[in-house]
Scaffold this motif. Structure first.
Motif, PDB file in Angstrom:
ATOM      1  N   GLY A   1      83.479  95.424  54.679  1.00 50.50           N
ATOM      2  CA  GLY A   1      83.262  94.303  53.771  1.00 50.50           C
ATOM      3  C   GLY A   1      83.431  92.993  54.516  1.00 50.50           C
ATOM      4  N   VAL A   2      82.543  92.047  54.277  1.00 56.58           N
ATOM      5  CA  VAL A   2      82.585  90.739  54.927  1.00 56.58           C
ATOM      6  C   VAL A   2      82.610  89.673  53.843  1.00 56.58           C
ATOM      7  CG1 VAL A   2      81.476  89.170  56.551  1.00 56.58           C
ATOM      8  CG2 VAL A   2      81.252  91.653  56.862  1.00 56.58           C
ATOM      9  N   PHE A   3      83.579  88.777  53.926  1.00 53.62           N
ATOM     10  CA  PHE A   3      83.760  87.771  52.879  1.00 53.62           C
ATOM     11  C   PHE A   3      83.749  86.364  53.440  1.00 53.62           C
ATOM     12  CE2 PHE A   3      87.179  85.027  51.129  1.00 53.62           C
ATOM     13  CZ  PHE A   3      86.475  84.555  50.030  1.00 53.62           C
ATOM     14  N   ASP A   4      83.056  85.472  52.725  1.00 54.28           N
ATOM     15  CA  ASP A   4      83.086  84.044  53.046  1.00 54.28           C
ATOM     16  C   ASP A   4      82.931  83.284  51.737  1.00 54.28           C
ATOM     17  OD1 ASP A   4      83.144  81.642  54.452  1.00 54.28           O
ATOM     18  OD2 ASP A   4      81.028  81.694  54.950  1.00 54.28           O
ATOM     19  N   SER A   5      83.302  82.018  51.780  1.00 53.35           N
ATOM     20  CA  SER A   5      83.122  81.180  50.596  1.00 53.35           C
ATOM     21  C   SER A   5      81.653  80.837  50.388  1.00 53.35           C
ATOM     22  CB  SER A   5      83.940  79.890  50.728  1.00 53.35           C
ATOM     23  OG  SER A   5      83.543  79.176  51.884  1.00 53.35           O
ATOM     24  N   GLY A   6      80.831  81.024  51.411  1.00 53.17           N
ATOM     25  CA  GLY A   6      79.419  80.675  51.270  1.00 53.17           C
ATOM     26  C   GLY A   6      78.530  81.442  52.216  1.00 53.17           C
ATOM     27  N   PHE A   7      77.772  80.705  53.040  1.00 52.62           N
ATOM     28  CA  PHE A   7      76.731  81.294  53.871  1.00 52.62           C
ATOM     29  C   PHE A   7      77.154  81.510  55.327  1.00 52.62           C
ATOM     30  CE2 PHE A   7      75.058  78.190  50.833  1.00 52.62           C
ATOM     31  CZ  PHE A   7      74.317  79.011  49.996  1.00 52.62           C
TER      32      PHE A   7
ATOM     33  N   SER B   1      90.807  87.634  44.952  1.00 52.21           N
ATOM     34  CA  SER B   1      89.890  88.241  43.985  1.00 52.21           C
ATOM     35  C   SER B   1      88.635  88.744  44.692  1.00 52.21           C
ATOM     36  CB  SER B   1      89.518  87.246  42.885  1.00 52.21           C
ATOM     37  OG  SER B   1      88.738  86.171  43.386  1.00 52.21           O
ATOM     38  N   SER B   2      88.170  88.019  45.692  1.00 56.58           N
ATOM     39  CA  SER B   2      86.992  88.445  46.451  1.00 56.58           C
ATOM     40  C   SER B   2      87.296  89.684  47.283  1.00 56.58           C
ATOM     41  CB  SER B   2      86.521  87.304  47.359  1.00 56.58           C
ATOM     42  OG  SER B   2      86.111  86.182  46.596  1.00 56.58           O
ATOM     43  N   ALA B   3      88.468  89.702  47.919  1.00 57.28           N
ATOM     44  CA  ALA B   3      88.860  90.861  48.716  1.00 57.28           C
ATOM     45  C   ALA B   3      88.977  92.107  47.849  1.00 57.28           C
ATOM     46  CB  ALA B   3      90.184  90.575  49.419  1.00 57.28           C
ATOM     47  N   LYS B   4      89.569  91.976  46.680  1.00 52.95           N
ATOM     48  CA  LYS B   4      89.707  93.115  45.781  1.00 52.95           C
ATOM     49  C   LYS B   4      88.353  93.626  45.308  1.00 52.95           C
ATOM     50  CE  LYS B   4      94.378  92.336  43.982  1.00 52.95           C
ATOM     51  NZ  LYS B   4      95.198  92.064  42.769  1.00 52.95           N
TER      52      LYS B   4
ATOM     53  N   TYR C   1      87.249  98.481  55.620  1.00 49.69           N
ATOM     54  CA  TYR C   1      87.722  97.435  56.530  1.00 49.69           C
ATOM     55  C   TYR C   1      87.216  96.107  55.999  1.00 49.69           C
ATOM     56  CZ  TYR C   1      88.242 101.565  59.420  1.00 49.69           C
ATOM     57  OH  TYR C   1      88.573 102.818  59.866  1.00 49.69           O
ATOM     58  N   LEU C   2      88.002  95.089  56.169  1.00 44.64           N
ATOM     59  CA  LEU C   2      87.666  93.791  55.593  1.00 44.64           C
ATOM     60  C   LEU C   2      87.703  92.724  56.675  1.00 44.64           C
ATOM     61  CD1 LEU C   2      86.952  92.760  52.769  1.00 44.64           C
ATOM     62  CD2 LEU C   2      89.361  92.214  52.425  1.00 44.64           C
ATOM     63  N   VAL C   3      86.604  91.976  56.793  1.00 46.22           N
ATOM     64  CA  VAL C   3      86.508  90.872  57.736  1.00 46.22           C
ATOM     65  C   VAL C   3      86.435  89.571  56.941  1.00 46.22           C
ATOM     66  CG1 VAL C   3      85.170  89.807  59.591  1.00 46.22           C
ATOM     67  CG2 VAL C   3      85.309  92.311  59.418  1.00 46.22           C
ATOM     68  N   ILE C   4      87.428  88.706  57.127  1.00 44.85           N
ATOM     69  CA  ILE C   4      87.439  87.414  56.444  1.00 44.85           C
ATOM     70  C   ILE C   4      86.691  86.424  57.332  1.00 44.85           C
ATOM     71  CG2 ILE C   4      88.852  85.669  55.314  1.00 44.85           C
ATOM     72  CD1 ILE C   4      89.042  88.539  54.170  1.00 44.85           C
ATOM     73  N   ALA C   5      85.398  86.261  57.035  1.00 48.95           N
ATOM     74  CA  ALA C   5      84.525  85.418  57.851  1.00 48.95           C
ATOM     75  C   ALA C   5      84.513  83.989  57.321  1.00 48.95           C
ATOM     76  CB  ALA C   5      83.108  85.994  57.862  1.00 48.95           C
ATOM     77  N   CYS C   6      85.652  83.541  56.893  1.00 48.77           N
ATOM     78  CA  CYS C   6      85.822  82.201  56.325  1.00 48.77           C
ATOM     79  C   CYS C   6      87.050  81.603  56.993  1.00 48.77           C
ATOM     80  CB  CYS C   6      86.029  82.284  54.816  1.00 48.77           C
ATOM     81  SG  CYS C   6      86.459  80.722  54.011  1.00 48.77           S
TER      82      CYS C   6
ATOM     83  N   PRO D   1      92.739  97.639  56.321  1.00 46.25           N
ATOM     84  CA  PRO D   1      92.964  96.645  57.365  1.00 46.25           C
ATOM     85  C   PRO D   1      92.120  95.396  57.148  1.00 46.25           C
ATOM     86  CG  PRO D   1      92.624  98.819  58.310  1.00 46.25           C
ATOM     87  CD  PRO D   1      92.244  98.921  56.876  1.00 46.25           C
ATOM     88  N   VAL D   2      92.684  94.238  57.492  1.00 48.82           N
ATOM     89  CA  VAL D   2      92.018  92.945  57.288  1.00 48.82           C
ATOM     90  C   VAL D   2      92.056  92.163  58.599  1.00 48.82           C
ATOM     91  CG1 VAL D   2      92.020  90.775  56.007  1.00 48.82           C
ATOM     92  CG2 VAL D   2      92.725  92.900  54.866  1.00 48.82           C
ATOM     93  N   LEU D   3      90.915  91.597  58.966  1.00 50.83           N
ATOM     94  CA  LEU D   3      90.815  90.795  60.181  1.00 50.83           C
ATOM     95  C   LEU D   3      90.238  89.427  59.823  1.00 50.83           C
ATOM     96  CD1 LEU D   3      91.112  90.915  63.312  1.00 50.83           C
ATOM     97  CD2 LEU D   3      88.702  91.557  63.386  1.00 50.83           C
ATOM     98  N   GLY D   4      90.866  88.363  60.330  1.00 47.25           N
ATOM     99  CA  GLY D   4      90.402  87.006  60.049  1.00 47.25           C
ATOM    100  C   GLY D   4      89.825  86.349  61.285  1.00 47.25           C
TER     101      GLY D   4
END
Length: 291
Positions: A27-33, A76-79, A89-94, A112-115
């Motif tokens: 999973g990849v998360f960001d506030s936008g683009f 909330s986005s990670a969940k 696996y979660l990548v915080i691309a923000c 696991p979470v990576l920022g």
């Protein structure tokens, strides 16, 4: 656990029956683009994985929000990615969420979470010989001093420079426009003067915003050849691959499975996001994560 915080065992070894384990779900998360530049590098670096990308476009920009609000949005986005989409696996691309909410995100999910801040700092540590590092980022990221803190933990000195006009210029598509070149020249000239005044001898420049990889060729032409430019998207993908023990296979015929979600402006996400991803985004699903 690896240095990146990922347990790679389930995906790096065969099962007792000798069968290969399933490809990882990331999973990849960001506030936008901007985080799509991270996904772009991941798609190239680990084509066998399946990906789910979430852009929290209804609640951006995160940089104008308090730490508590950023943490609430990011959790909330990670969940959503982990509990509803099955990300392993979660990548915080923000950068803002990585700077202000990484601990809260890690406490809220069981994977696991990576920022991107820590991946950039790791790459700076591996790159720098002088111990002096420069960072260009948004105002919110610089004000958090997350890169300075992460670099200090690794024995580095970091000088951070806010470049707030670069994000809107990138989103306008002015990647090599004269205006962008002039703005970048001003920022980098100021940064070099600040470096001189501080008595630093930097040999590494970290792009501390996920929009900035699109400007990397322009930035590399604008700084001294002695500065090694670190692309946060590229090094994040490399560190995820290392943690998962994924072989470098950019020539693979496997077409990665990808799903895209946005909390608002689906048509804009599809049009603008395709530029960041470097390939067409066929479908974007709208999701409501609340306020």
């Amino acid at each position: 656990m690896t240095a990146a915080g990922f347990d790679s065992t389930p995906h790096s070894e065969t099962t007792e029956s000798g069968a290969q384990p399933s490809a990882p779900s990331i999973g990849v998360f960001d506030s936008g683009f901007g985080g799509l530049t991270v996904l772009r590098s991941l798609l190239e670096r680990i084509p066998s994985a399946s990906y789910t990308y979430l852009g929290d476009t209804a609640r951006l920009p995160y940089g104008a929000k308090s730490q508590a609000t950023v943490a609430r949005y990011a959790v909330s986005s990670a969940k959503f990615l982990v509990e509803e989409q099955g990300a392993e696996y979660l990548v915080i691309a923000c950068n803002t969420a990585s700077a202000l909410a990484l601990d809260e995100i890690r406490a809220s999910v069981s994977v696991p979470v990576l920022g991107v801040v820590e991946t950039g700092a790791n790459a700076a540590q591996a790159s720098s010989r002088t111990g002096d590092v420069l960072v260009v980022a948004t105002a919110a990221t610089v004000e958090s001093h997350a890169y300075a803190a992460a670099c200090r933990e690794r024995g580095l000195r970091a000088l951070e420079k806010a470049c707030p006009l670069l994000v809107p210029l990138v989103e306008e598509g002015w990647i090599d426009h004269p205006v962008t070149r002039e703005v970048l020249s001003i920022y980098l000239s100021e940064l070099m003067q600040q470096t001189h005044d501080a008595g630093l001898m930097p040999d590494t420049l970290v792009l501390g915003c996920t929009h900035y990889p699109l400007l990397r060729p322009l930035i590399e032409r604008s700084v001294p050849a002695s500065l090694h430019v670190i692309d946060s998207a590229e090094v994040t993908a490399a560190q995820v691959a290392e943690a998962l023990c994924a072989p470098k296979d950019t020539a693979s015929a496997v077409k990665p499975a990808s799903r895209f979600f946005a909390t608002d402006s689906v048509s804009k996400f599809r049009a603008l996001g395709s530029r960041f991803l470097g390939r067409p985004i066929e479908g974007v699903e709208l999701v409501n994560l609340g306020g």
